[in-house]
Design a protein around this motif. Structure first.
Motif, mmCIF file in Angstrom:
data_model
loop_
_atom_site.group_PDB
_atom_site.id
_atom_site.type_symbol
_atom_site.label_atom_id
_atom_site.label_comp_id
_atom_site.label_asym_id
_atom_site.label_seq_id
_atom_site.Cartn_x
_atom_site.Cartn_y
_atom_site.Cartn_z
ATOM 1 N N VAL A 173 25.975 32.662 -43.720
ATOM 2 C CA VAL A 173 25.101 33.843 -43.746
ATOM 3 C C VAL A 173 25.996 35.077 -43.836
ATOM 4 O O VAL A 173 27.222 34.985 -43.867
ATOM 5 N N GLU A 174 25.361 36.203 -43.920
ATOM 6 C CA GLU A 174 26.122 37.454 -43.976
ATOM 7 C C GLU A 174 27.043 37.562 -42.752
ATOM 8 O O GLU A 174 26.602 37.340 -41.616
ATOM 9 N N SER A 206 31.508 36.207 -35.971
ATOM 10 C CA SER A 206 32.203 36.846 -34.833
ATOM 11 C C SER A 206 33.349 37.752 -35.276
ATOM 12 O O SER A 206 34.171 38.160 -34.447
ATOM 13 N N GLU A 207 33.394 38.068 -36.560
ATOM 14 C CA GLU A 207 34.494 38.892 -37.053
ATOM 15 C C GLU A 207 34.289 40.368 -36.706
ATOM 16 O O GLU A 207 35.259 41.123 -36.619
ATOM 17 N N HIS A 208 33.054 40.762 -36.572
ATOM 18 C CA HIS A 208 32.776 42.158 -36.264
ATOM 19 C C HIS A 208 32.155 42.248 -34.859
ATOM 20 O O HIS A 208 31.388 41.372 -34.451
ATOM 21 N N SER A 209 32.491 43.310 -34.169
ATOM 22 C CA SER A 209 31.966 43.487 -32.812
ATOM 23 C C SER A 209 30.443 43.600 -32.804
ATOM 24 O O SER A 209 29.780 43.125 -31.873
ATOM 25 N N ARG A 210 29.894 44.191 -33.869
ATOM 26 C CA ARG A 210 28.443 44.331 -33.966
ATOM 27 C C ARG A 210 27.796 42.955 -34.085
ATOM 28 O O ARG A 210 26.740 42.697 -33.499
ATOM 29 N N SER A 211 28.409 42.068 -34.859
ATOM 30 C CA SER A 211 27.885 40.712 -35.023
ATOM 31 C C SER A 211 27.903 39.977 -33.691
ATOM 32 O O SER A 211 26.936 39.264 -33.349
ATOM 33 N N VAL A 212 28.975 40.126 -32.939
ATOM 34 C CA VAL A 212 29.083 39.458 -31.640
ATOM 35 C C VAL A 212 27.994 39.970 -30.698
ATOM 36 O O VAL A 212 27.355 39.198 -29.972
ATOM 37 N N GLN A 213 27.782 41.267 -30.731
ATOM 38 C CA GLN A 213 26.753 41.874 -29.879
ATOM 39 C C GLN A 213 25.367 41.343 -30.238
ATOM 40 O O GLN A 213 24.565 41.014 -29.346
ATOM 41 N N ILE A 214 25.067 41.265 -31.534
ATOM 42 C CA ILE A 214 23.759 40.770 -31.982
ATOM 43 C C ILE A 214 23.574 39.302 -31.588
ATOM 44 O O ILE A 214 22.521 38.902 -31.078
ATOM 45 N N ASN A 215 24.589 38.508 -31.794
ATOM 46 C CA ASN A 215 24.493 37.068 -31.520
ATOM 47 C C ASN A 215 24.345 36.793 -30.010
ATOM 48 O O ASN A 215 23.618 35.860 -29.625
ATOM 49 N N ASN A 216 25.049 37.606 -29.204
ATOM 50 C CA ASN A 216 24.934 37.407 -27.758
ATOM 51 C C ASN A 216 23.503 37.620 -27.272
ATOM 52 O O ASN A 216 23.074 37.026 -26.278
ATOM 53 N N SER A 217 22.764 38.419 -28.022
ATOM 54 C CA SER A 217 21.374 38.672 -27.657
ATOM 55 C C SER A 217 20.423 37.686 -28.328
ATOM 56 O O SER A 217 19.439 37.238 -27.725
#
Length: 201
Positions: A120-121, A146-157
């Motif tokens: 995915v993106e 998990s390459e971008h901090s924003r992606s990690v934040q979204i996934n954690n939620s």
């Protein structure tokens, strides 16, 4: 005297010619050399004897089979005989062997089954499921963007919400988490492939 002698000689010569003509020539009807073929006797057979009446045509024996050294006429059938007491047997047709198809499983097999990695993106989403008693008891995330901090934040939620929905639905028919469209799409696809493997056993 001379005339009388000449007349006598002429008479004698005429008589001789007449007798010779009768003796040297015969009537055509009495001469066998010039009689028509139909008036002669039947043509003898190969052994010198006449063919008997009702005998088969040339080239066959009394049973109707071709005589030795002769060629049967095209289109004619030669009778074949089978020894008495023999039976004609026909081998039974072999039945095609069929292999019964294995019926599909109606429940998932117990164990751990990995899903396909789905790109995915911003990265891949890959899951595994744990099945116990034919039910999904756990969903584990093997990979997520998990390459971008924003992606990690979204996934954690988003990932805990997606896991709870999967356990409740016992399928990949779950809702998309708002703000995590790409992760939700990859999650569903990877979860479905894991479930498929569990049913295949």
């Amino acid at each position: 005297m001379r005339r009388a002698l000449m007349a006598l000689m002429g008479t004698a010569a005429g008589t001789i010619l007449l007798v010779g003509a009768k003796a040297g020539f015969s009537s055509p009807a009495s001469d066998p050399a010039i009689q028509p073929q139909a008036a002669k006797s039947p043509i003898p057979g190969a052994d010198g004897s006449a063919a008997p009446a009702g005998a088969p045509s040339t080239g066959t024996d009394p049973q109707g089979n071709p005589a030795p050294g002769t060629t049967p006429t095209p289109g004619t059938k030669t009778a074949t005989t089978q020894p008495a007491g023999t039976k004609t047997t026909t081998a039974p047709a072999s039945k095609p062997t069929t292999t019964a198809a294995k019926p599909p499983r109606t429940t998932m097999k117990d164990g751990t089954f990995n899903g396909n990695p789905i790109y995915v993106e911003y990265g891949n989403v890959e899951l595994s499921i744990v099945v116990s008693g034919g039910k999904i008891t756990d969903v584990k995330v093997l990979d997520s963007p998990s390459e971008h901090s924003r992606s990690v934040q979204i996934n954690n939620s988003a990932l805990p919400k997606l896991r709870a929905e999967a356990l409740a639905a016992q399928s990949a028919d779950i809702d998309t988490v708002s703000g995590a469209t790409y992760t939700s799409s990859g999650y569903k696809l990877s979860l479905q492939s894991a479930i498929d493997r569990a049913f295949q056993g």
